[in-house]
Design a protein around this motif. Structure first.
Motif, short mmCIF file in Angstrom:
data_model
loop_
_atom_site.label_atom_id
_atom_site.label_comp_id
_atom_site.label_asym_id
_atom_site.label_seq_id
_atom_site.Cartn_x
_atom_site.Cartn_y
_atom_site.Cartn_z
N PHE A 35 0.83 -1.20 0.00
CA PHE A 35 0.00 0.00 0.00
C PHE A 35 0.86 1.25 0.00
N TYR A 36 1.91 1.24 0.82
CA TYR A 36 2.82 2.39 0.91
C TYR A 36 3.46 2.67 -0.45
N GLY A 37 3.90 1.61 -1.14
CA GLY A 37 4.54 1.78 -2.44
C GLY A 37 3.60 2.34 -3.49
N VAL A 38 2.37 1.83 -3.54
CA VAL A 38 1.40 2.32 -4.52
C VAL A 38 1.00 3.76 -4.20
N TYR A 39 0.79 4.04 -2.94
CA TYR A 39 0.34 5.37 -2.52
C TYR A 39 1.40 6.43 -2.83
N HIS A 40 2.67 6.09 -2.71
CA HIS A 40 3.73 7.06 -2.93
C HIS A 40 4.18 7.15 -4.39
N ARG A 41 3.55 6.42 -5.28
CA ARG A 41 3.80 6.58 -6.71
C ARG A 41 2.86 7.61 -7.34
N ASP A 42 1.84 8.00 -6.60
CA ASP A 42 0.88 8.99 -7.09
C ASP A 42 1.58 10.33 -7.26
N THR A 43 1.37 10.99 -8.41
CA THR A 43 2.05 12.24 -8.73
C THR A 43 1.70 13.35 -7.74
N VAL A 44 0.43 13.46 -7.39
CA VAL A 44 0.02 14.51 -6.46
C VAL A 44 0.68 14.29 -5.10
N ASN A 45 0.72 13.05 -4.65
CA ASN A 45 1.34 12.75 -3.37
C ASN A 45 2.83 13.06 -3.40
N GLN A 46 3.49 12.80 -4.52
CA GLN A 46 4.92 13.09 -4.63
C GLN A 46 5.17 14.59 -4.59
N VAL A 47 4.31 15.38 -5.23
CA VAL A 47 4.47 16.84 -5.20
C VAL A 47 4.25 17.36 -3.79
N ILE A 48 3.22 16.84 -3.12
CA ILE A 48 2.96 17.26 -1.74
C ILE A 48 4.15 16.93 -0.85
N HIS A 49 4.71 15.75 -1.01
CA HIS A 49 5.87 15.35 -0.21
C HIS A 49 7.10 16.19 -0.57
N PHE A 50 7.26 16.54 -1.85
CA PHE A 50 8.42 17.31 -2.28
C PHE A 50 8.47 18.66 -1.58
N PHE A 51 7.32 19.29 -1.41
CA PHE A 51 7.28 20.59 -0.74
C PHE A 51 7.00 20.47 0.75
N GLY A 52 6.18 19.52 1.14
CA GLY A 52 5.74 19.41 2.52
C GLY A 52 6.80 18.93 3.48
N VAL A 53 7.52 17.89 3.12
CA VAL A 53 8.52 17.32 4.03
C VAL A 53 9.63 18.32 4.34
N PRO A 54 10.24 18.98 3.34
CA PRO A 54 11.24 19.99 3.70
C PRO A 54 10.65 21.15 4.51
N GLY A 55 9.41 21.52 4.22
CA GLY A 55 8.77 22.57 5.00
C GLY A 55 8.58 22.18 6.45
N ILE A 56 8.17 20.96 6.68
CA ILE A 56 8.01 20.46 8.05
C ILE A 56 9.35 20.41 8.77
N LEU A 57 10.38 19.89 8.09
CA LEU A 57 11.70 19.82 8.70
C LEU A 57 12.24 21.21 9.02
N TRP A 58 12.06 22.16 8.10
CA TRP A 58 12.53 23.52 8.31
C TRP A 58 11.82 24.16 9.51
N SER A 59 10.50 23.97 9.59
CA SER A 59 9.77 24.55 10.70
C SER A 59 10.17 23.92 12.03
N MET A 60 10.47 22.62 12.03
CA MET A 60 10.94 21.97 13.25
C MET A 60 12.29 22.52 13.68
N LEU A 61 13.18 22.72 12.72
CA LEU A 61 14.50 23.29 13.05
C LEU A 61 14.37 24.71 13.58
N LEU A 62 13.48 25.51 12.97
CA LEU A 62 13.27 26.87 13.47
C LEU A 62 12.71 26.86 14.88
N PHE A 63 11.79 25.95 15.14
CA PHE A 63 11.22 25.83 16.49
C PHE A 63 12.28 25.42 17.49
N LEU A 64 13.08 24.42 17.15
CA LEU A 64 14.11 23.94 18.07
C LEU A 64 15.19 24.98 18.31
#
Length: 94
Positions: A35-64
């Protein structure tokens, strides 16, 4: 217990129950990974992850970075005289 703390606990319990329910719907690990493999092949999900994951990491670093640390967690003072072999009393602190 304050009202906001109670609300936070209820929110965490709700999220954990959703995660547990989702984890129990798979028969074994291979179903979950498929399920994880199929779900992460979706183009929309990949775009969301491309921008979302670095944004989350950046905000965590700023908070810390904003959390004040006690003195015993900081690096020890390094005096300039030790670095350059001089007798000046200036020091570099972190």
């Amino acid at each position: 217990m304050t009202k906001s703390l109670l609300v936070a606990h209820v929110a965490v319990i709700c999220v954990m129950s959703i995660i547990a329910r989702a984890a129990l719907q798979f028969r074994d690990v291979t179903d979950a990974l498929a399920f994880y493999g199929v779900y992460h092949r979706d183009t929309v999900n990949q775009v969301i992850h491309f921008f979302g994951v670095p944004g989350i990491l950046w905000s965590m670093l700023l908070f810390l970075a904003q959390i004040p640390l006690p003195h015993y967690y900081l690096l020890p003072m390094i005096t300039v005289s030790k670095l350059h072999g001089t007798t000046d009393a200036h020091s570099v602190t972190y």
